[in-house]
Design a protein around this motif. Sequence first.
Motif, PDB file in Angstrom:
ATOM      1  N   ILE A 126       0.834  -1.200   0.000  1.00 46.91           N
ATOM      2  CA  ILE A 126       0.000   0.000   0.000  1.00 46.91           C
ATOM      3  C   ILE A 126       0.871   1.252   0.000  1.00 46.91           C
ATOM      4  O   ILE A 126       1.997   1.226   0.490  1.00 46.91           O
ATOM      5  N   PRO A 127       0.347   2.340  -0.551  1.00 51.11           N
ATOM      6  CA  PRO A 127       1.123   3.588  -0.594  1.00 51.11           C
ATOM      7  C   PRO A 127       1.464   4.077   0.815  1.00 51.11           C
ATOM      8  O   PRO A 127       0.715   3.865   1.768  1.00 51.11           O
ATOM      9  N   THR A 128       2.582   4.769   0.917  1.00 46.30           N
ATOM     10  CA  THR A 128       3.060   5.272   2.205  1.00 46.30           C
ATOM     11  C   THR A 128       2.011   6.090   2.956  1.00 46.30           C
ATOM     12  O   THR A 128       1.838   5.889   4.162  1.00 46.30           O
ATOM     13  N   PRO A 129       1.275   7.017   2.315  1.00 42.56           N
ATOM     14  CA  PRO A 129       0.289   7.782   3.091  1.00 42.56           C
ATOM     15  C   PRO A 129      -0.762   6.890   3.760  1.00 42.56           C
ATOM     16  O   PRO A 129      -1.175   7.144   4.893  1.00 42.56           O
ATOM     17  N   LEU A 130      -1.184   5.836   3.084  1.00 42.89           N
ATOM     18  CA  LEU A 130      -2.176   4.926   3.679  1.00 42.89           C
ATOM     19  C   LEU A 130      -1.551   4.131   4.814  1.00 42.89           C
ATOM     20  O   LEU A 130      -2.162   3.969   5.876  1.00 42.89           O
ATOM     21  N   ARG A 131      -0.351   3.638   4.594  1.00 50.60           N
ATOM     22  CA  ARG A 131       0.338   2.872   5.635  1.00 50.60           C
ATOM     23  C   ARG A 131       0.536   3.721   6.895  1.00 50.60           C
ATOM     24  O   ARG A 131       0.256   3.286   8.009  1.00 50.60           O
ATOM     25  N   ASP A 132       0.990   4.962   6.710  1.00 46.09           N
ATOM     26  CA  ASP A 132       1.231   5.834   7.855  1.00 46.09           C
ATOM     27  C   ASP A 132      -0.066   6.254   8.533  1.00 46.09           C
ATOM     28  O   ASP A 132      -0.130   6.364   9.762  1.00 46.09           O
ATOM     29  N   PHE A 133      -1.109   6.498   7.745  1.00 50.38           N
ATOM     30  CA  PHE A 133      -2.423   6.826   8.311  1.00 50.38           C
ATOM     31  C   PHE A 133      -2.924   5.673   9.177  1.00 50.38           C
ATOM     32  O   PHE A 133      -3.378   5.883  10.302  1.00 50.38           O
ATOM     33  N   LEU A 134      -2.862   4.456   8.649  1.00 48.97           N
ATOM     34  CA  LEU A 134      -3.350   3.294   9.402  1.00 48.97           C
ATOM     35  C   LEU A 134      -2.546   3.093  10.683  1.00 48.97           C
ATOM     36  O   LEU A 134      -3.118   2.825  11.744  1.00 48.97           O
ATOM     37  N   ALA A 135      -1.236   3.234  10.601  1.00 56.79           N
ATOM     38  CA  ALA A 135      -0.402   3.067  11.793  1.00 56.79           C
ATOM     39  C   ALA A 135      -0.803   4.061  12.873  1.00 56.79           C
ATOM     40  O   ALA A 135      -0.908   3.708  14.056  1.00 56.79           O
TER      41      ALA A 135
END
Length: 119
Positions: A11-20
């Motif tokens: 998944i794209p970094t913005p989604l990964r960081d948002f989920l984290a």
Amino acid sequence: MTHTDRPTDPIPTPLRDFLAASIVHDADTAMRFVADDAVVVDQGETFRGHDDIHAFLRDAGAEFSYTTEQIGSRRIDDTHWVVTLRLEGTFPGGLADLDYRFTLRDDRIAELVIANHEA
């Protein structure tokens, strides 16, 4: 850990960081990845704009104890992604697989729809 029985695309970094950030109820950090005019729909309830979405991210599920595990992700196209999370905890039913359907615009989340996983 990601289960291999479901499609999993990076998944794209913005989604990964948002989920984290959202998993640990860090609404301030999660909001860095959300567009100012974004819309979030969680199980049919709609949240619009910065203040509503911030409160949702801060408070959603806070009354329960649970773990979250990504069990799948799927790229639909350049701007649409589905990430499936498994929640297990003290909420009614104790286990839920949820699809987080993201729409990206300029590397920020323009829309997020959270719903029961479609088998």
